[in-house]
Enzyme design. Structure first.
Site, PDB file in Angstrom:
ATOM      1  N   ASN A 143      -8.092  -7.781   9.566  1.00 35.03           N
ATOM      2  CA  ASN A 143      -8.155  -8.371   8.232  1.00 35.03           C
ATOM      3  C   ASN A 143      -8.385  -9.883   8.228  1.00 35.03           C
ATOM      4  O   ASN A 143      -8.422 -10.496   7.159  1.00 35.03           O
ATOM      5  CB  ASN A 143      -6.869  -8.058   7.457  1.00 35.03           C
ATOM      6  CG  ASN A 143      -6.668  -6.569   7.282  1.00 35.03           C
ATOM      7  OD1 ASN A 143      -5.625  -6.031   7.625  1.00 35.03           O
ATOM      8  ND2 ASN A 143      -7.675  -5.876   6.791  1.00 35.03           N
ATOM      9  N   CYS A 145      -7.200  -1.399  12.546  1.00 32.77           N
ATOM     10  CA  CYS A 145      -6.575  -2.521  11.821  1.00 32.77           C
ATOM     11  C   CYS A 145      -6.030  -3.584  12.769  1.00 32.77           C
ATOM     12  O   CYS A 145      -5.918  -4.751  12.409  1.00 32.77           O
ATOM     13  CB  CYS A 145      -5.383  -2.038  10.998  1.00 32.77           C
ATOM     14  SG  CYS A 145      -5.693  -0.683   9.889  1.00 32.77           S
ATOM     15  N   ASP A 192       2.563  -8.699   8.811  1.00 35.41           N
ATOM     16  CA  ASP A 192       1.305  -7.950   8.871  1.00 35.41           C
ATOM     17  C   ASP A 192       0.205  -8.671   9.655  1.00 35.41           C
ATOM     18  O   ASP A 192      -0.925  -8.174   9.726  1.00 35.41           O
ATOM     19  CB  ASP A 192       0.793  -7.661   7.446  1.00 35.41           C
ATOM     20  CG  ASP A 192       1.378  -6.376   6.854  1.00 35.41           C
ATOM     21  OD1 ASP A 192       1.870  -5.528   7.629  1.00 35.41           O
ATOM     22  OD2 ASP A 192       1.329  -6.225   5.618  1.00 35.41           O
ATOM     23  N   HIS A 204      -8.612   0.504   2.396  1.00 33.40           N
ATOM     24  CA  HIS A 204      -9.548  -0.326   3.165  1.00 33.40           C
ATOM     25  C   HIS A 204     -10.644   0.607   3.701  1.00 33.40           C
ATOM     26  O   HIS A 204     -10.342   1.752   4.077  1.00 33.40           O
ATOM     27  CB  HIS A 204      -8.870  -0.943   4.403  1.00 33.40           C
ATOM     28  CG  HIS A 204      -8.183  -2.252   4.196  1.00 33.40           C
ATOM     29  ND1 HIS A 204      -6.996  -2.556   4.833  1.00 33.40           N
ATOM     30  CD2 HIS A 204      -8.521  -3.349   3.468  1.00 33.40           C
ATOM     31  CE1 HIS A 204      -6.627  -3.788   4.500  1.00 33.40           C
ATOM     32  NE2 HIS A 204      -7.526  -4.294   3.667  1.00 33.40           N
ATOM     33  N   ASN A 250       0.870  -1.183   0.000  1.00 36.22           N
ATOM     34  CA  ASN A 250       0.000   0.000   0.000  1.00 36.22           C
ATOM     35  C   ASN A 250       0.906   1.231   0.000  1.00 36.22           C
ATOM     36  O   ASN A 250       2.096   1.120   0.330  1.00 36.22           O
ATOM     37  CB  ASN A 250      -1.003  -0.036   1.180  1.00 36.22           C
ATOM     38  CG  ASN A 250      -0.353   0.222   2.518  1.00 36.22           C
ATOM     39  OD1 ASN A 250       0.325   1.234   2.712  1.00 36.22           O
ATOM     40  ND2 ASN A 250      -0.536  -0.696   3.470  1.00 36.22           N
TER      41      ASN A 250
HETATM   42  N1  ARG Z   1       0.337  -3.390   5.812  1.00 36.48           N
HETATM   43  C1  ARG Z   1      -1.003  -3.868   5.908  1.00 36.48           C
HETATM   44  C2  ARG Z   1      -1.587  -4.101   4.534  1.00 36.48           C
HETATM   45  O1  ARG Z   1      -1.340  -3.310   3.659  1.00 36.48           O
HETATM   46  C3  ARG Z   1      -1.854  -2.913   6.689  1.00 36.48           C
HETATM   47  C4  ARG Z   1      -3.239  -3.448   6.931  1.00 36.48           C
HETATM   48  C5  ARG Z   1      -4.116  -2.463   7.600  1.00 36.48           C
HETATM   49  N2  ARG Z   1      -5.327  -3.075   7.994  1.00 36.48           N
HETATM   50  C6  ARG Z   1      -6.518  -2.490   7.932  1.00 36.48           C
HETATM   51  N3  ARG Z   1      -7.530  -3.108   8.452  1.00 36.48           N
HETATM   52  N4  ARG Z   1      -6.690  -1.334   7.326  1.00 36.48           N
HETATM   53  O2  ARG Z   1      -2.262  -5.051   4.278  1.00 36.48           O
END
Ligand code: ARG
Length: 261
Positions: A68, A256, A62, A163, A20
């Site tokens: 997630n 997150c 992560d 997200h 990301n």
């Molecule tokens: N580095 C992780 C990714 O890009 C961060 C996830 C963040 N999670 C969230 N629920 N927004 O997947």
């Protein structure tokens, strides 16, 4: 407050790849990351949440972002199908954890990308779902059907807010904090039919203010968002702020790092 929430102690947390725009390879200060995680855990426990833990796989940096893992309603969980190969092996650990806890574990077909509560939140009988970057619309449809919910699909339009939980926090079933820049005006008009919306500025959005955790009348927010915290007092919501500098380096913050189950 006796809801359970799943966290993952960040023993092997790091930023070693980029999936990301926030992941720029900045060094993570591991002791500080651990301290910040403990602050979150302590506040949640203090507020009466039943904190549950999953061990981190040393090869899955992560995995600390437990939001997630999937989407839970009662005894049912729809597991994630991570979009990026770097995170796909997380699903087997989360699946095992949910099996062990006695959940009915549902899996979507591999062609349907889905990132759980990164992109979904339940408001009474409604599944509010974000799609376009990490989750597919068809995955949201299947999830709503499995969990017996109506679906409000919201197309995400800014890659920095990849997200739903980076640009939308449900405060109550009919009230939410959101960053207008992450949605088209059509999508915003759809949302407005369901709830009152409190907009945040680009500055606050970039400090991940919409990645807050709501716990009854308390909101646990990333640091630097005092103005939004003050505004929310008018709605009877009290804020606790935590510095999440080390997690912002990964494009994540508080919401997150937690999954209501
Ligand atoms: N580095 C992780 C990714 O890009 C961060 C996830 C963040 N999670 C969230 N629920 N927004 O997947």
């Amino acid at each position: 407050m006796n809801r359970s929430i799943l966290l993952c102690p960040p023993v092997f947390y790091d930023v070693i790849y980029s999936i990301n725009p926030w992941m720029q390879g900045e060094d993570v200060d591991k002791p500080i990351a651990m301290q910040q995680w403990f602050q979150l855990k302590n506040i949640l426990s203090h507020l009466g949440a039943n904190v549950k833990l999953i061990d981190q796989d040393p090869n899955l940096p992560d995995m600390v972002f437990t939001a997630n893992a999937g989407t839970v309603r009662g005894a049912d969980v729809v597991l994630s199908n991570f979009k990026h190969p770097q995170r796909q092996a997380e699903s087997q650990h989360f699946a095992q954890w949910f099996y062990n806890e006695g959940y009915n574990v549902h899996r979507l077909p591999p062609s349907a990308a889905f990132e759980g509560c990164g992109d979904t939140v339940i408001a009474n009988e409604l599944l509010i779902g974000g799609y376009g970057f990490r989750s597919d619309l068809k995955a949201l449809r299947m999830t709503a059907e499995i969990l017996d919910l109506d679906l409000l699909p919201l197309k995400l339009s800014d890659p920095n807010f990849y997200h739903l939980d980076t640009c939308f926090t449900l405060l109550r079933p009919d009230l939410a904090l959101y960053y207008p820049g992450a949605f088209s005006s059509y999508t915003i008009s759809k949302l407005k039919k369901h709830m009152e919306l409190i907009p945040v500025s680009p500055e606050a959005a970039n400090k991940f203010v919409c990645n807050s955790i709501v716990c009854g009348n308390v909101i646990i927010m990333p640091a630097g968002n005092d103005a939004v915290a003050d505004e929310l007092e008018n709605y009877g919501i009290q804020a606790r702020l935590i510095d999440t500098s080390e997690y912002l380096k990964s494009g994540g913050s508080l919401q997150c790092m937690a999954l209501w189950i």
